[in-house]
Design an enzyme around this catalytic site. Structure first.
Site, PDB file in Angstrom:
ATOM      1  N   HIS A  36       7.593  -8.595  -0.987  1.00  0.00           N
ATOM      2  CA  HIS A  36       8.583  -9.660  -1.109  1.00  0.00           C
ATOM      3  C   HIS A  36       9.253  -9.652  -2.476  1.00  0.00           C
ATOM      4  O   HIS A  36       8.609  -9.920  -3.486  1.00  0.00           O
ATOM      5  CB  HIS A  36       7.872 -10.999  -0.871  1.00  0.00           C
ATOM      6  CG  HIS A  36       8.757 -12.188  -0.887  1.00  0.00           C
ATOM      7  ND1 HIS A  36       8.588 -13.217  -1.777  1.00  0.00           N
ATOM      8  CD2 HIS A  36       9.814 -12.524  -0.106  1.00  0.00           C
ATOM      9  CE1 HIS A  36       9.494 -14.152  -1.539  1.00  0.00           C
ATOM     10  NE2 HIS A  36      10.256 -13.753  -0.541  1.00  0.00           N
ATOM     11  N   HIS A  78      17.817 -13.488  -5.485  1.00  0.00           N
ATOM     12  CA  HIS A  78      17.488 -14.480  -4.475  1.00  0.00           C
ATOM     13  C   HIS A  78      18.417 -15.676  -4.497  1.00  0.00           C
ATOM     14  O   HIS A  78      18.892 -16.138  -3.452  1.00  0.00           O
ATOM     15  CB  HIS A  78      16.043 -14.958  -4.646  1.00  0.00           C
ATOM     16  CG  HIS A  78      15.640 -15.994  -3.637  1.00  0.00           C
ATOM     17  ND1 HIS A  78      15.841 -17.346  -3.835  1.00  0.00           N
ATOM     18  CD2 HIS A  78      15.067 -15.873  -2.419  1.00  0.00           C
ATOM     19  CE1 HIS A  78      15.406 -18.018  -2.783  1.00  0.00           C
ATOM     20  NE2 HIS A  78      14.933 -17.139  -1.906  1.00  0.00           N
TER      21      HIS A  78
END
Length: 293
Positions: A36, A78
């Site tokens: 991730h 992100h």
């Protein structure tokens, strides 16, 4: 070898249409270890350093969140703003790529996570998707999210253009998004790409037959947040023909529980920890008596 094997298993399962008994699925499938934002528990997220580390820690996939600069370049980040993970302030869409490249994308990590801090993290740069493809090559397994596609018109076209330019292996490439519209756009542009519908539950997760059939119209799997799942949900998804990759799973107890429930993969900031859990399960499976139930 782990990456290739898992990718092959994924590719086969995505198109098999075989609805095996849930317990059988749980015991015999391979679980994808998705790094991730790279190995973001140990290094600054969405940097080449983090991606390299995730690779060394046996992550099967590099997970990349996309944002787009003022001059239309796809970068790995992100948030819609640069504030959290760089020393800058403002929205990505208001920066040119050259301006983004002036930012320090590593020092924040050393300050927030001193137990994992390294001098080399100071001054790390935000990578473009193109740089990531150049660095890791066409046969690496990429798990790419279109973040906030409504903010960035044309994001999907640019993504597919780069995938084609660098001859990225589409058999293992996964494109994910919370935006169904974005996934449908990707599907229209290139029906061969495998899509994952991200889901964010705020309470006990329920997967209805209608939900299942709707997702299967365009996606090969779903990516729900782990917190509100149960075994029935996971097994309904798997038996219904969907891959299921919960996020973000950082504790070994949670990893083991989800594997027991039958998930086909999961996102983690600590791909080495998940790798150890997966390997332990494989060893136990190999040593179990043939007639054991």
């Amino acid at each position: 070898m782990t990456s290739l094997l898992s990718a092959a298993v994924l590719g086969a399962s995505l198109f098999s249409g075989h609805n095996a008994d849930a317990e059988s699925v749980q015991k015999h499938h391979d679980v994808l270890d998705v790094a991730h934002r790279g190995a973001s528990g140990y290094a600054p997220e969405h940097t080449l350093t983090s991606y390299h580390m995730g690779d060394k820690m046996h992550g099967d996939y590099i997970e990349i969140d996309l944002q787009m600069t003022k001059d239309g370049k796809l970068i790995a980040m992100h948030d819609e703003t640069v504030d959290r993970t760089t020393n800058g302030t403002g929205e990505v869409k208001d920066f040119t790529l050259n301006q983004i490249k002036q930012l320090d994308a590593g020092s924040w990590f050393n300050e927030k996570y001193p137990q994992y801090a390294k001098p080399m993290y100071k001054g790390l740069k935000v990578p473009t998707l193109e740089e990531i493809f150049k660095t890791f090559g066409k046969n690496k397994n990429y798990y790419i999210e279109t973040k906030s596609p409504d903010v960035y018109p044309g994001m999907e076209e640019k993504l597919i253009s780069l995938v084609n330019k660098y001859h990225i292996n589409k058999d293992t490439l996964l494109v994910q998004s919370f935006s169904k519209d974005s996934l449908l756009k990707v599907h229209k542009l290139d029906p061969s790409l495998k899509l994952i519908q991200l889901l964010d539950y705020k309470k006990h997760a329920v997967l209805t037959d209608q939900d299942l059939n709707s997702y299967k119209q365009y996606a090969t799997g779903i990516g729900p947040n782990k917190d509100f799942l149960d075994k029935a949900y996971v097994q309904k998804a798997v038996n219904g023909g969907l891959e299921i990759h919960p996020y973000t799973v950082n504790e070994t107890a949670d990893m083991q529980r989800l594997i027991d429930w039958g998930v086909t993969g999961m996102f983690t900031n600590f791909p080495d920890k998940l790798h150890q859990v997966i390997e332990k399960n494989k060893q136990e499976q190999n040593h179990r008596p043939v007639n054991a139930e």
